[in-house]
Write a protein that holds these residues in place. Structure first.
Motif, PDB file in Angstrom:
ATOM      1  N   LEU A   1       0.830  -1.202   0.000  1.00  0.00           N
ATOM      2  CA  LEU A   1       0.000   0.000   0.000  1.00  0.00           C
ATOM      3  C   LEU A   1       0.868   1.256   0.000  1.00  0.00           C
ATOM      4  O   LEU A   1       0.579   2.210  -0.722  1.00  0.00           O
ATOM      5  N   ASN A   2       1.943   1.256   0.782  1.00  0.00           N
ATOM      6  CA  ASN A   2       2.867   2.397   0.784  1.00  0.00           C
ATOM      7  C   ASN A   2       3.488   2.613  -0.591  1.00  0.00           C
ATOM      8  O   ASN A   2       3.636   3.741  -1.055  1.00  0.00           O
ATOM      9  N   GLY A   3       3.869   1.521  -1.267  1.00  0.00           N
ATOM     10  CA  GLY A   3       4.421   1.631  -2.610  1.00  0.00           C
ATOM     11  C   GLY A   3       3.414   2.172  -3.604  1.00  0.00           C
ATOM     12  O   GLY A   3       3.737   2.990  -4.462  1.00  0.00           O
ATOM     13  N   PHE A   4       2.176   1.719  -3.491  1.00  0.00           N
ATOM     14  CA  PHE A   4       1.134   2.197  -4.394  1.00  0.00           C
ATOM     15  C   PHE A   4       0.867   3.678  -4.185  1.00  0.00           C
ATOM     16  O   PHE A   4       0.754   4.442  -5.143  1.00  0.00           O
ATOM     17  N   VAL A   5       0.794   4.106  -2.945  1.00  0.00           N
ATOM     18  CA  VAL A   5       0.534   5.513  -2.637  1.00  0.00           C
ATOM     19  C   VAL A   5       1.684   6.395  -3.125  1.00  0.00           C
ATOM     20  O   VAL A   5       1.471   7.453  -3.716  1.00  0.00           O
ATOM     21  N   SER A   6       2.924   5.945  -2.926  1.00  0.00           N
ATOM     22  CA  SER A   6       4.061   6.759  -3.363  1.00  0.00           C
ATOM     23  C   SER A   6       4.156   6.824  -4.887  1.00  0.00           C
ATOM     24  O   SER A   6       4.562   7.839  -5.439  1.00  0.00           O
ATOM     25  N   SER A   7       3.789   5.735  -5.582  1.00  0.00           N
ATOM     26  CA  SER A   7       3.828   5.786  -7.051  1.00  0.00           C
ATOM     27  C   SER A   7       2.756   6.727  -7.583  1.00  0.00           C
ATOM     28  O   SER A   7       2.972   7.410  -8.572  1.00  0.00           O
ATOM     29  N   GLN A   8       1.601   6.773  -6.948  1.00  0.00           N
ATOM     30  CA  GLN A   8       0.556   7.706  -7.361  1.00  0.00           C
ATOM     31  C   GLN A   8       1.000   9.143  -7.133  1.00  0.00           C
ATOM     32  O   GLN A   8       0.745  10.024  -7.953  1.00  0.00           O
ATOM     33  N   ALA A   9       1.702   9.394  -6.031  1.00  0.00           N
ATOM     34  CA  ALA A   9       2.188  10.744  -5.737  1.00  0.00           C
ATOM     35  C   ALA A   9       3.258  11.158  -6.735  1.00  0.00           C
ATOM     36  O   ALA A   9       3.294  12.303  -7.178  1.00  0.00           O
ATOM     37  N   SER A  10       4.135  10.216  -7.136  1.00  0.00           N
ATOM     38  CA  SER A  10       5.179  10.567  -8.097  1.00  0.00           C
ATOM     39  C   SER A  10       4.587  10.833  -9.475  1.00  0.00           C
ATOM     40  O   SER A  10       5.093  11.674 -10.219  1.00  0.00           O
ATOM     41  N   LEU A  11       3.512  10.139  -9.844  1.00  0.00           N
ATOM     42  CA  LEU A  11       2.854  10.409 -11.122  1.00  0.00           C
ATOM     43  C   LEU A  11       2.244  11.800 -11.131  1.00  0.00           C
ATOM     44  O   LEU A  11       2.321  12.513 -12.127  1.00  0.00           O
ATOM     45  N   LYS A  12       1.657  12.211 -10.018  1.00  0.00           N
ATOM     46  CA  LYS A  12       1.081  13.554  -9.940  1.00  0.00           C
ATOM     47  C   LYS A  12       2.173  14.607 -10.038  1.00  0.00           C
ATOM     48  O   LYS A  12       2.006  15.633 -10.681  1.00  0.00           O
ATOM     49  N   THR A  13       3.318  14.352  -9.404  1.00  0.00           N
ATOM     50  CA  THR A  13       4.434  15.289  -9.457  1.00  0.00           C
ATOM     51  C   THR A  13       4.989  15.385 -10.868  1.00  0.00           C
ATOM     52  O   THR A  13       5.275  16.468 -11.357  1.00  0.00           O
ATOM     53  N   GLN A  14       5.136  14.237 -11.554  1.00  0.00           N
ATOM     54  CA  GLN A  14       5.641  14.243 -12.928  1.00  0.00           C
ATOM     55  C   GLN A  14       4.701  15.012 -13.846  1.00  0.00           C
ATOM     56  O   GLN A  14       5.136  15.777 -14.698  1.00  0.00           O
ATOM     57  N   ASN A  15       3.415  14.823 -13.690  1.00  0.00           N
ATOM     58  CA  ASN A  15       2.452  15.524 -14.536  1.00  0.00           C
ATOM     59  C   ASN A  15       2.496  17.025 -14.295  1.00  0.00           C
ATOM     60  O   ASN A  15       2.393  17.810 -15.226  1.00  0.00           O
ATOM     61  N   SER A  16       2.679  17.445 -13.060  1.00  0.00           N
ATOM     62  CA  SER A  16       2.723  18.874 -12.790  1.00  0.00           C
ATOM     63  C   SER A  16       3.995  19.496 -13.358  1.00  0.00           C
ATOM     64  O   SER A  16       3.986  20.617 -13.836  1.00  0.00           O
ATOM     65  N   PHE A  17       5.122  18.739 -13.325  1.00  0.00           N
ATOM     66  CA  PHE A  17       6.357  19.266 -13.905  1.00  0.00           C
ATOM     67  C   PHE A  17       6.276  19.298 -15.424  1.00  0.00           C
ATOM     68  O   PHE A  17       6.745  20.228 -16.065  1.00  0.00           O
ATOM     69  N   SER A  18       5.692  18.275 -16.040  1.00  0.00           N
ATOM     70  CA  SER A  18       5.647  18.235 -17.496  1.00  0.00           C
ATOM     71  C   SER A  18       4.709  19.301 -18.051  1.00  0.00           C
ATOM     72  O   SER A  18       4.891  19.769 -19.161  1.00  0.00           O
TER      73      SER A  18
END
Length: 92
Positions: free
Chosen positions: A26-43
């Motif tokens: 669950l921690n891995g899933f939550v962190s991967s979702q957070a990194s996707l949101k961060t990547q989208n905001s940077f792109s």
């Protein structure tokens, strides 16, 4: 007495390990979702280099910090469709 206690201990151990494994996943899933949101905001913000400058790899610099004039080894793969381009003029 011990033969009745071991299956109970085994069951509790398996249950605790399953809960810990679920927590880690669950921690891995939550962190991967957070990194996707961060990547989208940077792109969405900027696709260029964040400094606005051209990035030079440190391997291209000599001991003085200037771009080297030495011949560099390049690798080309068999399925590469781009033809190599030399920075020098061909001597014919």
């Amino acid at each position: 007495m011990l033969s009745n206690f071991l299956p109970f201990l085994y069951g509790i151990s398996v249950f605790v390990l399953l809960i810990l494994a679920a927590k880690i996943m669950l921690n891995g899933f939550v962190s991967s979702q957070a990194s996707l949101k961060t990547q989208n905001s940077f792109s969405k913000k900027k696709k260029d280099d964040r400094t606005g400058l051209v990035t030079v790899h440190p391997e291209l610099l000599n001991k003085d910090g200037c771009i080297t004039d030495e011949d560099l080894l390049t690798v080309r793969f068999a399925k590469d469709s781009d033809h190599p381009q030399s920075s020098e003029n061909p001597s014919e």
